[in-house]
Design an enzyme around this catalytic site. Structure first.
Site, mmCIF file in Angstrom:
data_model
loop_
_atom_site.group_PDB
_atom_site.id
_atom_site.type_symbol
_atom_site.label_atom_id
_atom_site.label_comp_id
_atom_site.label_asym_id
_atom_site.label_seq_id
_atom_site.Cartn_x
_atom_site.Cartn_y
_atom_site.Cartn_z
ATOM 1 N N ASP A 262 0.826 -1.214 0.000
ATOM 2 C CA ASP A 262 0.000 0.000 0.000
ATOM 3 C C ASP A 262 0.862 1.267 0.000
ATOM 4 O O ASP A 262 1.962 1.273 0.553
ATOM 5 C CB ASP A 262 -0.916 -0.022 1.234
ATOM 6 C CG ASP A 262 -2.103 0.916 1.090
ATOM 7 O OD1 ASP A 262 -2.328 1.436 -0.025
ATOM 8 O OD2 ASP A 262 -2.806 1.133 2.094
ATOM 9 N N HIS B 48 2.258 3.338 -9.142
ATOM 10 C CA HIS B 48 2.028 1.901 -9.381
ATOM 11 C C HIS B 48 3.198 1.276 -10.139
ATOM 12 O O HIS B 48 3.589 0.145 -9.871
ATOM 13 C CB HIS B 48 0.717 1.681 -10.137
ATOM 14 C CG HIS B 48 -0.495 2.093 -9.356
ATOM 15 N ND1 HIS B 48 -0.672 1.768 -8.035
ATOM 16 C CD2 HIS B 48 -1.599 2.826 -9.707
ATOM 17 C CE1 HIS B 48 -1.833 2.271 -7.601
ATOM 18 N NE2 HIS B 48 -2.399 2.920 -8.594
ATOM 19 N N SER C 231 -7.514 -5.442 -5.147
ATOM 20 C CA SER C 231 -8.598 -6.007 -4.338
ATOM 21 C C SER C 231 -9.923 -5.936 -5.091
ATOM 22 O O SER C 231 -10.064 -5.208 -6.077
ATOM 23 C CB SER C 231 -8.726 -5.245 -3.010
ATOM 24 O OG SER C 231 -9.281 -3.958 -3.250
ATOM 25 N N LEU D 258 10.591 -20.642 -5.151
ATOM 26 C CA LEU D 258 9.582 -19.859 -4.434
ATOM 27 C C LEU D 258 8.263 -19.808 -5.216
ATOM 28 O O LEU D 258 8.272 -19.755 -6.447
ATOM 29 C CB LEU D 258 10.125 -18.448 -4.228
ATOM 30 C CG LEU D 258 9.198 -17.434 -3.586
ATOM 31 C CD1 LEU D 258 9.963 -16.671 -2.514
ATOM 32 C CD2 LEU D 258 8.643 -16.459 -4.600
#
Ligand code: IPE
Ligand code: IPE
Ligand code: MG
Length: 249
Positions: A21, A38, A66, A132
């Site tokens: 954020d 961004h 989201s 990963l």
């Protein structure tokens, strides 16, 4: 001694989740467009995945977009989708070279078709990797995930009644997007906001929470290692007493 060298290599979390954020505020502080924030944020995401791989974290989940973010101005949503496309295009080769497996959680049916097909292609191409796992939460909402899990479960057993009392937490968790991912031991949120914003509500029931004022585009490898270091100083009791934990050691 660097912060990385201070880490206890026997206590590296398996799974770290991150609420990335502060991109908009980072841009505003520089008089730039939110999309520039961004762009820089996408670089910080890459750096974080690298940092996690360096110390042997197995799963990193990044909250990239989201369910609620669909309500942002049309231009910002379009800019974020375009950034996603260009990031995948430019990073897929490196991802594969670095043995990283990509996974997406969220309601991907809401994504524009060209984004969905690029995303699916990248996920498919990286599936054989066993380093990963980078989990990108995209069009993700936790309540939506839990509700969908309940729906899937009911659908499955609609014509096949089962003993409701025998259903366990573990059974239920198999219907979540994260069915094959362990719960995060650590959740990081940047930018000073002290909330969860509909992220992994089921999965973080016992995660350690770490908040930092650093805005996401400024989040560096050192910041990531610092979060891991702070996590390692905590005592995870899971309801037990400190004394019980000490005697278990
Ligand atoms: C996080 O940064 C990125 C997304 C939610 C897509 P923000 O865009 O929320 O940045 P702030 O919170 O406005 O600073
Ligand atoms: C949460 O950030 C979502 C992502 C980081 C993708 P937001 O900036 O959207 O969260 P709120 O609205 O401030 O809670
Ligand atoms: Mg925000």
């Amino acid at each position: 001694m660097s912060i990385k060298e201070k880490l206890d290599t026997t206590k590296i979390p398996q799974h770290v989740a991150v609420i990335m954020d502060g991109n908009g505020r980072w841009a505003a502080q520089r008089g730039k467009d939110r999309l520039e924030g961004h762009n820089q944020g996408a670089k910080a995401a890459r750096t974080t995945v690298e940092a996690a791989a360096e110390i042997g974290v197995k799963y990193v989940t990044l909250y990239a977009f989201s369910m609620e973010n669909w309500n942002r101005p049309k231009e910002e949503v379009a800019g974020l989708m375009a950034l996603l496309l260009s990031s995948i295009a430019s990073q897929l080769d490196d991802l594969i070279k670095n043995n990283i497996r990509l996974k997406i959680i969220g309601d991907t049916s809401l994504l524009p078709p060209e984004v969905l097909s690029q995303v699916n292609n990248a996920v498919a191409k990286s599936q054989q990797n066993n380093g990963l796992t980078a989990v990108i939460a995209l069009s993700y909402g936790s309540r939506n995930e839990i509700l969908n899990a309940a729906k899937k479960l009911l659908q499955k057993y609609q014509n096949n009644p089962f003993d409701i009392d025998s259903l366990t937490e573990e059974d239920f968790s198999k219907y979540l997007y994260t069915y094959d991912i362990p719960d995060p031991e650590l959740l990081i949120r940047t930018s000073g906001e002290l909330r969860i914003s509909n992220f992994l509500l089921w999965q973080i029931s016992y995660s350690e929470l770490y908040f930092t004022d650093t805005l996401w585009p400024d989040f560096s490898k050192e910041d990531f290692f610092e979060a891991i270091y702070q996590y390692q100083q905590r005592e995870r009791r899971f309801g037990k007493t400190s004394q019980q934990i000490a005697t278990l050691k």
